[in-house]
Design a protein around this motif. Sequence first.
Motif, short mmCIF file in Angstrom:
data_model
loop_
_atom_site.label_atom_id
_atom_site.label_comp_id
_atom_site.label_asym_id
_atom_site.label_seq_id
_atom_site.Cartn_x
_atom_site.Cartn_y
_atom_site.Cartn_z
N THR A 83 0.84 -1.19 0.00
CA THR A 83 0.00 0.00 0.00
C THR A 83 0.88 1.25 0.00
OG1 THR A 83 -1.64 -1.23 1.30
CG2 THR A 83 -1.91 1.15 1.16
N ASP A 84 0.59 2.18 -0.89
CA ASP A 84 1.43 3.37 -1.07
C ASP A 84 1.04 4.43 -0.04
OD1 ASP A 84 3.29 5.11 -2.13
OD2 ASP A 84 1.93 5.85 -3.69
N VAL A 85 1.66 4.36 1.14
CA VAL A 85 1.38 5.31 2.21
C VAL A 85 2.55 6.28 2.36
CG1 VAL A 85 -0.11 3.70 3.45
CG2 VAL A 85 2.33 3.76 3.98
N GLY A 86 2.32 7.38 3.08
CA GLY A 86 3.39 8.34 3.32
C GLY A 86 2.94 9.77 3.08
N PHE A 87 3.89 10.61 2.68
CA PHE A 87 3.64 12.03 2.45
C PHE A 87 4.06 12.40 1.03
CE2 PHE A 87 3.89 11.73 7.00
CZ PHE A 87 3.06 12.72 7.49
N ARG A 88 3.27 13.25 0.41
CA ARG A 88 3.63 13.84 -0.87
C ARG A 88 3.69 15.35 -0.70
NH1 ARG A 88 0.54 11.04 -3.91
NH2 ARG A 88 2.17 9.65 -4.64
N ALA A 89 4.77 15.96 -1.17
CA ALA A 89 4.93 17.42 -1.05
C ALA A 89 5.47 17.97 -2.36
CB ALA A 89 5.86 17.77 0.10
N PHE A 110 8.37 9.40 1.91
CA PHE A 110 8.39 10.80 1.50
C PHE A 110 8.65 10.84 0.00
CE2 PHE A 110 9.78 10.74 5.95
CZ PHE A 110 8.85 11.60 6.52
N ASP A 111 7.60 11.14 -0.76
CA ASP A 111 7.66 11.12 -2.22
C ASP A 111 7.48 12.56 -2.69
OD1 ASP A 111 7.67 10.44 -4.85
OD2 ASP A 111 5.99 9.03 -4.74
N LEU A 125 12.68 5.24 2.19
CA LEU A 125 12.21 6.33 3.05
C LEU A 125 11.92 7.58 2.23
CD1 LEU A 125 11.77 7.59 5.92
CD2 LEU A 125 14.19 8.26 5.82
N TYR A 126 12.83 7.92 1.31
CA TYR A 126 12.72 9.20 0.60
C TYR A 126 12.99 9.01 -0.89
CZ TYR A 126 13.96 13.78 -1.19
OH TYR A 126 14.02 14.91 -1.95
N TRP A 127 12.20 9.69 -1.70
CA TRP A 127 12.43 9.74 -3.14
C TRP A 127 12.14 11.16 -3.60
CZ3 TRP A 127 14.23 5.92 -6.36
CH2 TRP A 127 14.17 6.18 -7.74
N GLY A 128 13.10 11.76 -4.27
CA GLY A 128 12.92 13.13 -4.71
C GLY A 128 13.17 13.30 -6.19
N ALA A 129 12.30 14.05 -6.86
CA ALA A 129 12.48 14.42 -8.26
C ALA A 129 12.63 15.93 -8.33
CB ALA A 129 11.29 13.96 -9.09
N ASN A 130 13.79 16.39 -8.77
CA ASN A 130 14.07 17.82 -8.85
C ASN A 130 13.92 18.48 -7.48
OD1 ASN A 130 14.77 20.25 -10.14
ND2 ASN A 130 12.63 20.79 -10.47
N THR A 131 14.59 17.92 -6.48
CA THR A 131 14.55 18.47 -5.12
C THR A 131 15.94 18.93 -4.72
OG1 THR A 131 14.89 16.27 -4.14
CG2 THR A 131 12.62 17.00 -4.46
N ASP A 132 16.00 19.94 -3.85
CA ASP A 132 17.28 20.51 -3.43
C ASP A 132 17.26 20.77 -1.92
OD1 ASP A 132 18.66 21.06 -6.07
OD2 ASP A 132 16.79 22.18 -6.37
#
Length: 253
Positions: A178-184, A213-214, A234-241
């Motif tokens: 199940t795809d749980v977590g936070f999207r920001a 954290f997506d 835990l964390y996956w970022g696309a174009n994050t700084d």
Amino acid sequence: RFSIPDAPGGGGIDSTLNVYVDGVFLKAIDLTSKYAWLYGNETAPGNSPGSGAPRHIYDEANVMLGKTVPAGSKIRLQKDSANTSTYAIDFINLEQVAPVANPNPATYTVPAGFTHQDVQNALDKVRMDTTGTLVGVYLPAGEYSTASKFQVYGKAVKVVGAGPWYTRFNAPATQDNTDVGFRAEASAKGSSFANFAYFGNYTSRIDGPGKVFDFSNVSDIVIDNIWNEHMVCLYWGANTDNITIKNSRIRNM
């Protein structure tokens, strides 16, 4: 860290093991092998024993002892008549913990309950606050049920729990992957997430969803003191700084 057998057809079994302190029974710790066993090709193992040789045979369990055990005490894991499996124990870790209080009840709102919607409502309340008073959400100790992603946007939000032993999010036990977590996204720049745990239900390694954290197109995020198990990462970022991850435990992914 332990290993107990898989079910004959895969999918795991549940068991317990008793905990003693100085020779006196304290409580049982719950164990499952649902997340422990994978089989077959190293690049794409599966849950069926028929897929080939085992690739992953262990998992970790945790329990709150409910009291402070003095230095010098002897803690023993013991198989009694109520503990019906066979067990391999690799190691145990012990730590002394205490809950973290609400940093400021005037500026951190609290969810009305422990459901996914209760938490999302609290996040939205901070986002829609036009007075500048609310800066974040405090998550009191408890078991929080969640089956999807929380949405954080509109402004920076501080999400603070009572500590990862106390504030715990759990994916549905009756589901897998199940795809749980936070999207920001970009408008959440400057947000922070601290002092809680996320226990997923991923039984296999897959590409795509499964990140706690997506995030995309966002910067200046702090992730601190998060405990995460049974997710893809835990964390996956696309174009994050400028993303800071610290003091966190990422186990059994």
